[in-house]
Design an enzyme around this catalytic site. Structure first.
Site, short mmCIF file in Angstrom:
data_model
loop_
_atom_site.label_atom_id
_atom_site.label_comp_id
_atom_site.label_asym_id
_atom_site.label_seq_id
_atom_site.Cartn_x
_atom_site.Cartn_y
_atom_site.Cartn_z
N LYS A 112 22.30 -78.63 -9.89
CA LYS A 112 21.19 -78.14 -10.73
C LYS A 112 21.09 -78.94 -12.03
O LYS A 112 20.01 -79.13 -12.56
CB LYS A 112 21.34 -76.64 -11.01
CG LYS A 112 21.05 -75.84 -9.75
CD LYS A 112 20.85 -74.36 -10.02
CE LYS A 112 20.46 -73.67 -8.71
NZ LYS A 112 20.61 -72.24 -8.74
N LYS A 192 19.41 -78.18 2.93
CA LYS A 192 19.34 -76.72 3.09
C LYS A 192 17.92 -76.25 2.78
O LYS A 192 17.28 -76.80 1.87
CB LYS A 192 20.32 -76.14 2.06
CG LYS A 192 20.49 -74.67 2.08
CD LYS A 192 21.26 -74.22 0.84
CE LYS A 192 20.37 -74.18 -0.38
NZ LYS A 192 20.87 -73.45 -1.53
N LYS A 195 13.52 -73.20 -1.87
CA LYS A 195 12.22 -73.17 -2.53
C LYS A 195 12.01 -74.46 -3.31
O LYS A 195 10.95 -75.07 -3.25
CB LYS A 195 12.20 -71.94 -3.46
CG LYS A 195 11.04 -71.83 -4.39
CD LYS A 195 9.87 -71.19 -3.67
CE LYS A 195 8.69 -70.90 -4.58
NZ LYS A 195 8.04 -71.98 -5.23
P1 TYM Z 1 19.51 -67.07 -3.90
O1 TYM Z 1 18.45 -66.25 -4.57
O2 TYM Z 1 19.42 -68.55 -4.04
O3 TYM Z 1 19.58 -66.73 -2.36
C1 TYM Z 1 19.70 -65.40 -1.88
C2 TYM Z 1 20.58 -65.39 -0.64
O4 TYM Z 1 20.01 -66.24 0.37
C3 TYM Z 1 21.00 -67.14 0.85
N1 TYM Z 1 20.33 -68.42 1.22
C4 TYM Z 1 20.52 -69.04 2.39
N2 TYM Z 1 21.25 -68.73 3.47
C5 TYM Z 1 21.21 -69.58 4.52
N3 TYM Z 1 20.46 -70.73 4.54
C6 TYM Z 1 19.71 -71.07 3.46
N4 TYM Z 1 18.98 -72.18 3.50
C7 TYM Z 1 19.71 -70.21 2.33
N5 TYM Z 1 19.10 -70.25 1.12
C8 TYM Z 1 19.50 -69.14 0.46
C9 TYM Z 1 21.94 -67.34 -0.33
O5 TYM Z 1 23.21 -67.80 0.10
C10 TYM Z 1 21.99 -65.94 -0.91
O6 TYM Z 1 22.93 -65.15 -0.22
N6 TYM Z 1 23.36 -66.75 -7.04
C11 TYM Z 1 22.70 -66.07 -5.96
C12 TYM Z 1 22.25 -64.66 -6.30
C13 TYM Z 1 23.31 -63.77 -6.85
C14 TYM Z 1 24.35 -63.16 -6.10
C15 TYM Z 1 25.09 -62.40 -7.05
C16 TYM Z 1 24.69 -63.17 -4.76
C17 TYM Z 1 23.47 -63.39 -8.14
N7 TYM Z 1 24.52 -62.57 -8.26
C18 TYM Z 1 26.21 -61.68 -6.65
C19 TYM Z 1 25.81 -62.43 -4.37
C20 TYM Z 1 26.55 -61.69 -5.30
C21 TYM Z 1 21.45 -66.87 -5.60
O7 TYM Z 1 20.94 -67.62 -6.38
O8 TYM Z 1 20.96 -66.57 -4.37
#
Ligand code: TYM
Length: 325
Positions: A112, A192, A195
């Site tokens: 990032k 991966k 967005k």
């Molecule tokens: P975020 O918003 O990027 O994504 C939400 C969830 O979707 C999963 N994900 C994917 N899984 C498989 N293939 C992909 N291409 C893919 N893109 C996204 C992510 O692994 C995630 O599970 N930091 C986290 C949010 C968060 C969080 C937490 C998660 C904040 N606090 C505490 C667990 C526990 C995030 O940005 O997810």
């Protein structure tokens, strides 16, 4: 007593099928067996590029889509992170036991930082500490996520260990829970699905929009002619079949591809059907909720009330252990 799970998702625009397959679908399947807490992590979005004027709209969209994808407010607490302010208080406490070097070596921080090199803010570095607070304020034992979050969960375990060693046993060491499809690749077949890379199929995309995206999606590049035998093991379209299609379609596509009996266009058409089958009820439910935002707001309010009780209790314990009264 059921084990408690926590997970979160950012309100950063279209929720895509990577989020759905890698996370939300698994959350929905875990609701009967665990005590579930799910969260729209709005403070996390602030570390990246975000527009305060549309933040509330983004939060409502994300909440609506998650409910449409199967989160059931009767079987989980679903709320907005900033509505339970204790997450940020615990983050400060955790900041003071987290070595800065651990944060600097996080892959997502490095990625990032490259992406937003004009805005490498402290929040971006501190992001995994806020994540640890999200999880541990509920003393959650299991965290269902996609593969990209594993390193953050490992750090969360380390923070729990460090805190416990310094102030006395307080937190469990949570385990990441990965589904079978832990990393969904984007339509470019190289990265991966995400967005920010614009290589995604949105959960709310229309059938026409999805077909346009699928038509140009990357497949097995060694297949030039329709009759060339293909290799599903390296084909991104096949991996989406594997995640979404019925068992007989998956095995048919697998065998026909290897024998050159089905071309990529027909294979994509079948995937298009599977996507339509999965996403049509989600889109319908989302439409209903977009027309009834008060229902979504009520769910988030109830979810915040349930979660806040647990968070307050944890913070009371933490303040005492850390010498604050
Ligand atoms: P975020 O918003 O990027 O994504 C939400 C969830 O979707 C999963 N994900 C994917 N899984 C498989 N293939 C992909 N291409 C893919 N893109 C996204 C992510 O692994 C995630 O599970 N930091 C986290 C949010 C968060 C969080 C937490 C998660 C904040 N606090 C505490 C667990 C526990 C995030 O940005 O997810």
């Amino acid at each position: 007593m059921k084990n408690r799970i926590f997970s979160g998702i950012q309100p950063s625009g279209d929720i895509h099928i990577g989020n759905y397959i890698g996370a939300i679908r698994n959350w929905a399947q875990m609701m009967d067996d665990y005590e579930c807490i799910f969260c729209i992590v709005d403070y996390h979005a602030m570390a990246g590029k975000y527009d305060p004027k549309i933040l509330q709209q983004r939060i409502m969209e994300a909440a609506t889509v998650n409910i449409a994808c199967g989160l059931d407010p009767d079987r989980c607490a679903f709320f907005v992170q900033s509505h339970v302010i204790e997450h940020t208080e615990l983050t400060w406490m955790f900041n003071c036991v987290t070595p800065i070097g651990e944060l600097q070596r996080m892959t997502q921080f490095k990625d990032k930082s490259k992406h937003q090199n004009q805005n490498i803010n402290v929040g971006l570095l501190d992001y995994p500490v806020l994540m640890a607070a999200d999880i541990l304020i509920y003393k959650a034992e299991i965290v269902p996520v996609g593969e990209d979050q594993i390193q953050h969960i490992e750090l969360c375990r380390e923070i729990a260990r460090k805190f416990n060693a310094t102030f006395g046993e307080t937190f469990p060491e949570p385990q990441a829970h990965l589904g079978k499809h832990k990393r969904i690749m984007g339509l470019d077949g190289k990265n991966k699905m995400s967005k920010s890379l614009n290589n995604y199929i949105g959960v709310l995309d229309t059938d026409d929009e999805i077909w346009k995206k699928l038509k140009s999606a990357f497949t097995d590049e060694n297949r030039i002619k329709k009759t060339d035998p293909g290799n599903p093991d390296i084909c991104n379209i096949y991996s989406l079949h594997d995640a979404l299609s019925e068992a007989d379609t998956i095995s048919e596509v697998n065998q026909d591809c290897r024998k050159g009996r089905i071309g990529c266009v027909d294979c994509k058409k079948k995937l298009h059907q599977s996507l339509s089958f999965h996403l049509t009820p989600i889109r319908d439910k989302a439409d209903f909720l977009f027309n009834n935002p008060d229902k979504v707001q009520e769910i988030l309010k109830q979810g915040a009330m349930k979660s806040k009780k647990i968070a307050e209790e944890t913070m009371r314990e933490v303040r005492i252990k850390t010498g604050f009264r």
